[in-house]
Design an enzyme around this catalytic site. Structure first.
Site, PDB file in Angstrom:
ATOM      1  N   ASP A  55       0.832  -1.209   0.000  1.00  0.00           N
ATOM      2  CA  ASP A  55       0.000   0.000   0.000  1.00  0.00           C
ATOM      3  C   ASP A  55       0.864   1.256   0.000  1.00  0.00           C
ATOM      4  OD1 ASP A  55       0.695  -0.778   2.701  1.00  0.00           O
ATOM      5  OD2 ASP A  55      -0.792   0.625   3.478  1.00  0.00           O
ATOM      6  N   GLU A 109      -0.004  -1.368   5.714  1.00  0.00           N
ATOM      7  CA  GLU A 109       1.005  -0.891   6.675  1.00  0.00           C
ATOM      8  C   GLU A 109       0.767   0.562   7.029  1.00  0.00           C
ATOM      9  OE1 GLU A 109       4.552   0.931   8.376  1.00  0.00           O
ATOM     10  OE2 GLU A 109       3.622   1.496   6.496  1.00  0.00           O
TER      11      GLU A 109
HETATM   12 ZN   LIG Z   1       6.597   2.149   4.407  1.00  0.00          ZN
END
Ligand SMILES: [Zn+2]
Length: 428
Positions: A98, A161
């Site tokens: 992401d 994340e």
């Molecule tokens: Zn990162």
């Protein structure tokens, strides 16, 4: 003296420069923006298909029920495993797929994968698709080198994340994907710079403090009780009793930048009174009956979170004793304990040696001021042998015109390959 096989491996990775650039461009072209968590599935499948052609066993795990997961935005993770010829340790490269939203100020297409002046540009180039691509090239070159490798190599591309990792590494760690005996060493190619080995991060405690008052007409504030004034007293106490104490704590953690080697406190936000619903700039003439602040306290490895909370509570309880009508609520919003891998662990030592071998200068061992997915590998997976090492320049992460240097990517791929080779073959 480098081993002849190591020399051949480094030369081979040099020869894969164009392939590394092309792979990075391909990864950047998936607009995996989080939130909402776009294009995870095609990006994960792209990676899975590539690795499955090279003999990896590829599995997809959708983090069903995790925050943000839906049929429109499935939290898809990919894990690929290549088995060596005989039993041995497993080295795992974990990257998040992401990226954060694009924001303003770009001069190139953020999802075009533009190559210019030795750099690949795009949202996520630095954080961390360049690192992901470098780890893929490193592992593929190592496998193709014909070295007799024991153990296993794993590559994962994980979700979310940037929003805490709950649909990504945390989800997988809860299911045993980041624990012994499956995995022994984890390298996370986050952008910490090509010559730095990051062994951990500070902790975080987010809390919300609310003060309460009593609503009344603004022309007769003596009939009410002003929650914003109560919050003013709280902030005054923070200034007098908390902020000055922070610099007294120094850490043995090699945090960069050095300003983050003490605990830090950020007053993240403050909201009080009635909202300006008309947009006129003229709020309702009332005494505010509640006020809320959010605090972002960062912790050192030497600190105890319960004590930090108790210190804050003592300050607030002191106001209850001394300030008429003072009432408050304190609520935990989010917490992460600090994490630090011991510098003498093989994954740290051998990656540092590989940096020196490739770059000709010693590696810096550092810790990150903010957290990343190592927290889940440590707390949930109970695996302490984890570092972050990757090619991007930390300061460029989340910026407009984000880029990753091609030389840095090639060098980091060399470091990753040497480090994995040493970890697998027991040079440790
Ligand atoms: Zn990162």
């Amino acid at each position: 003296m480098p081993h002849p096989r190591e020399d051949a491996l480094l030369a081979d990775i040099e020869g894969r420069r164009d392939e590394l650039v092309a792979l990075t461009q391909d990864l950047i072209r998936f607009p995996t923006i989080n939130p909402p968590g776009d294009a995870y599935q095609p990006c994960a499948e792209y990676l899975g298909q590539r690795l499955s052609k090279r003999g990896f066993k590829v599995e997809y795990m959708r983090a069903e029920g995790s925050p943000g997961d839906s049929d429109a935005y499935p939290r898809v993770n990919v894990i690929a495993r290549w088995e060596g010829g005989r039993p041995g340790p497993c080295v795992h490269f974990n990257s998040h797929i992401d990226v954060v939203s694009v924001g303003e100020g770009w001069t190139v297409d953020p999802f075009g994968g533009v190559v210019k002046d030795g750099k690949v540009y795009g949202r996520g180039a630095c954080d961390m698709k360049g690192g992901l691509a470098a780890s893929v090239i490193a592992v593929e070159a190592l496998i193709d080198s014909g070295a007799e490798l024991p153990g296993a190599l794993e590559i994962s591309g994980t979700a979310d994340e940037e929003s805490g990792g709950y649909g990504g590494v945390a989800y997988l760690a809860e299911r045993g994907w980041f624990s012994k005996p499956r995995v022994d060493h984890v390298i996370i190619p986050e952008p910490l710079n090509v010559d730095r080995v990051c062994i951990g991060h500070r902790g975080v405690w987010w809390s919300e403090i609310t003060t309460e008052g009593h609503i009344a007409h603004g022309s007769m504030p003596f009939l009410g009780d002003n929650a914003v004034r109560h919050m003013g007293a709280v902030i005054d106490e923070l200034e007098r009793r908390i902020f000055p104490t922070l610099s007294a704590h120094q850490t043995t953690m090699p945090v960069v930048p050095e300003g983050a080697r003490t605990p830090t406190l950020n007053i993240n936000s403050i909201h009080g009174g009635q909202p300006d619903v008309t947009g006129s700039g003229l709020p309702a003439p009332v005494v505010p009956d509640s006020c809320r602040i959010v605090l972002d306290r960062r912790l050192l490895i030497e600190e105890d979170l319960d004590q930090v909370k108790a210190q804050m509570r003592a300050v607030l309880d002191g106001l209850v004793q001394t300030r008429p009508n003072f009432r408050y609520k304190m609520r935990d919003l989010f917490e992460v304990r600090p994490s630090m891998t011991e510098p003498d662990r093989p994954v740290v030592r051998l990656t540092c040696e590989a940096v020196e071998q490739v770059l000709g200068r010693p590696a810096d061992i550092c810790c990150s001021p903010g957290t990343y997915d190592q927290k889940h590998i440590d707390r949930i997976g109970k695996l302490r042998d984890c570092i972050a090492y990757g090619p991007g320049i930390l300061d460029l992460a989340h910026q407009p015109d984000e880029y990753v240097g091609i030389d840095d990517m090639v060098n980091s791929a060399k470091v990753m390959a040497l480090s994995a080779y040493a970890l697998l073959t027991g040079k440790a």
